[in-house]
Design a protein around this motif. Structure first.
Motif, short mmCIF file in Angstrom:
data_model
loop_
_atom_site.label_atom_id
_atom_site.label_comp_id
_atom_site.label_asym_id
_atom_site.label_seq_id
_atom_site.Cartn_x
_atom_site.Cartn_y
_atom_site.Cartn_z
N LYS A 1 -1.38 10.47 -11.69
CA LYS A 1 -2.62 9.83 -11.23
C LYS A 1 -2.42 8.70 -10.23
N ILE A 2 -1.24 8.09 -10.22
CA ILE A 2 -1.04 6.91 -9.35
C ILE A 2 -0.15 7.23 -8.16
N LEU A 3 0.99 7.81 -8.40
CA LEU A 3 1.96 8.00 -7.31
C LEU A 3 1.47 8.95 -6.21
N PRO A 4 1.01 10.13 -6.50
CA PRO A 4 0.66 11.04 -5.40
C PRO A 4 -0.56 10.55 -4.63
N PRO A 5 -0.52 10.58 -3.29
CA PRO A 5 0.68 10.85 -2.50
C PRO A 5 1.35 9.55 -2.05
N VAL A 6 2.65 9.56 -1.92
CA VAL A 6 3.41 8.45 -1.35
C VAL A 6 4.29 9.00 -0.24
N PHE A 7 4.27 8.35 0.92
CA PHE A 7 5.05 8.80 2.07
C PHE A 7 5.97 7.67 2.53
N PRO A 8 7.15 7.99 3.06
CA PRO A 8 8.00 6.94 3.63
C PRO A 8 7.35 6.36 4.88
N LEU A 9 7.61 5.11 5.16
CA LEU A 9 7.04 4.48 6.36
C LEU A 9 7.63 5.04 7.65
N LYS A 10 8.85 5.53 7.59
CA LYS A 10 9.48 6.08 8.78
C LYS A 10 8.60 7.17 9.39
N ASN A 11 8.31 7.02 10.69
CA ASN A 11 7.49 7.95 11.47
C ASN A 11 5.99 7.87 11.15
N GLN A 12 5.58 6.97 10.26
CA GLN A 12 4.14 6.74 10.07
C GLN A 12 3.61 5.91 11.24
N THR A 13 2.32 6.01 11.49
CA THR A 13 1.71 5.33 12.63
C THR A 13 0.92 4.12 12.18
N LEU A 14 1.24 2.98 12.78
CA LEU A 14 0.50 1.73 12.58
C LEU A 14 -0.41 1.52 13.78
N GLY A 15 -1.71 1.39 13.53
CA GLY A 15 -2.67 1.14 14.59
C GLY A 15 -3.17 -0.29 14.53
N CYS B 1 0.83 -1.21 0.00
CA CYS B 1 0.00 0.00 0.00
C CYS B 1 0.86 1.26 0.00
N ALA B 2 1.86 1.27 0.86
CA ALA B 2 2.70 2.46 1.00
C ALA B 2 3.40 2.82 -0.30
N ARG B 3 3.88 1.81 -1.01
CA ARG B 3 4.62 2.05 -2.25
C ARG B 3 3.75 1.86 -3.50
N LYS B 4 2.46 1.60 -3.31
CA LYS B 4 1.50 1.43 -4.42
C LYS B 4 1.99 0.41 -5.45
N LEU B 5 2.53 -0.69 -4.95
CA LEU B 5 3.18 -1.67 -5.82
C LEU B 5 2.22 -2.31 -6.81
N VAL B 6 1.03 -2.68 -6.34
CA VAL B 6 0.09 -3.38 -7.23
C VAL B 6 -0.39 -2.45 -8.34
N ARG B 7 -0.72 -1.22 -7.99
CA ARG B 7 -1.19 -0.28 -9.01
C ARG B 7 -0.10 0.04 -10.02
N LEU B 8 1.13 0.16 -9.55
CA LEU B 8 2.24 0.44 -10.47
C LEU B 8 2.51 -0.75 -11.38
N ASP B 9 2.47 -1.95 -10.82
CA ASP B 9 2.65 -3.15 -11.64
C ASP B 9 1.58 -3.22 -12.73
N ARG B 10 0.33 -2.96 -12.33
CA ARG B 10 -0.78 -3.00 -13.28
C ARG B 10 -0.60 -1.93 -14.37
N ALA B 11 -0.14 -0.76 -13.98
CA ALA B 11 0.05 0.32 -14.95
C ALA B 11 1.10 -0.05 -16.00
N VAL B 12 2.19 -0.68 -15.56
CA VAL B 12 3.22 -1.10 -16.50
C VAL B 12 2.67 -2.14 -17.47
N ARG B 13 1.91 -3.09 -16.95
CA ARG B 13 1.33 -4.13 -17.81
C ARG B 13 0.32 -3.56 -18.81
N GLU B 14 -0.26 -2.41 -18.47
CA GLU B 14 -1.22 -1.75 -19.36
C GLU B 14 -0.54 -0.79 -20.34
N GLY B 15 0.80 -0.78 -20.33
CA GLY B 15 1.53 0.04 -21.29
C GLY B 15 1.69 1.49 -20.91
#
Length: 346
Positions: free
Chosen positions: A141-155, A114-128
């Protein structure tokens, strides 16, 4: 005397070795059931019952003439009336902790995806859409926003074995971890360096909300539209616990209207879904087919645990993963201080 072990569900992941049971003086039978009446017919004279999400209600339990233990093959045992089993002197057991590390790893993988939007980016590449160095659609349309995990809060909702296994993984990425679990003492939170909060604060403060609680009927739809509106619009929901925790219609609305950034699910209410399911039409959902529990090691444990618990009781010992320790007095009252099963549990 031969003791009878009846498995009331045909479980593809549990290839029981009938010879194991024969060696300890037990007969092993598989009798798939669905209804209460079928369970009574199949298990009324069983000494041990192995089940998975079958309705062991009071009606069924009071008809079990010889049963010493009901073993639930999965980690969720809410289909068993534990209070009735305790009243009738029947132990309830389950394979506690057999896949804690696996589920924690799966949740961490979801967080990273989720943090790195890996699935959406993979799908975008496969769609050309990796069409130039600028990658205009990906960047806009896909990347913004992306934040580093450092200092993010996991609940963490629930702070049992799986949440505790997840904590060091999240802290390895320098995440802040908070949790809500009213049944866990303060010193446990302190031991793991986790801040205990109420559910409202957890939802409002977290960048990732991950569910790892034990399900009860009272927790059905714990998270609905009101809860999603409390979350940050940049937050993600992770569920590797039970699908019933989430109101899926409200989740669809929250995802499609931007109340939350996305979700990653390993479980849904129906335990299966076709390609036409509304949630599958959403770009900001990651889903896996209830596989968080799986590894070669966890399946090996799951295969052996029912047999180990039966063998333990036949040696006169209490089940290692006893759900209802308060049963002991009623068990000994019903079956005698020196039960015919190996002299009785001690």
């Amino acid at each position: 005397m031969s003791y009878k072990v009846v498995m009331v569900v045909k479980h593809p992941l549990i290839p029981h070795d009938e010879e194991d049971y024969r060696r300890i003086g037990a007969e092993f039978l598989t009798r798939p059931c669905q209804t209460e009446d079928e369970l009574i017919a199949a298990a009324h004279d069983a000494d041990f019952v192995l089940t998975f999400r079958r309705p062991f209600t009071r009606k069924v339990i009071q008809k079990l003439e010889r049963c010493r233990m009901i073993f639930n093959i999965g980690t969720g045992y809410e289909s068993i009336d534990v209070a009735a089993a305790t009243e009738y002197g029947i132990c309830v057991s389950y394979p506690d902790g057999y896949c804690s590390e696996e589920v924690a790893e799966h949740a961490m993988a979801f967080i990273l995806a989720c943090a790195r939007k890996l699935v959406r980016l993979d799908r975008a590449v496969r769609e050309g859409k990796w069409d130039s160095y600028e990658k205009r659609e990906i960047r806009s349309k896909i990347l913004p926003p992306v934040f580093p995990l450092k200092n993010q809060t996991l609940g963490l909702i629930g702070f049992g074995r799986i949440s505790r296994a997840l904590v060091p993984k999240a802290k390895g990425f320098e995440m802040r971890v908070i949790a809500h679990d009213p049944y866990v003492s303060a010193h446990v939170f302190e031991e793991f360096g986790v801040t205990s909060v109420d559910l409202e604060q957890l939802l409002s403060d977290s960048d990732f909300v991950s569910i790892h609680a034990a399900f009860t009927p009272q927790a059905r739809h714990l998270l609905g539209m009101e809860e999603f509106k409390r979350m940050k619009p940049t937050a993600y929901l992770i569920n590797c616990a039970r699908g019933e925790f989430i109101d899926e219609q409200a989740l669809y609305t929250a995802l499609s209207q931007g109340y939350i950034a996305g979700a990653a699910l390993d479980v849904i209410q129906a335990e299966s879904m076709g390609p036409e399911h509304p949630l599958l039409q959403l770009e900001n959902l990651i889903i896996t087919p209830h596989t968080a529990y799986y590894s070669e090691e966890s399946i090996a444990k799951l295969t052996r645990r029912p047999y180990e618990e039966v063998a333990r009781m036949m040696r006169g010992e209490w089940p290692r993963w006893l759900v209802n320790p308060e049963v002991k007095e009623n068990f000994q009252s019903r079956w005698g201080q020196k039960s015919s099963l190996g002299g009785g549990p001690r």
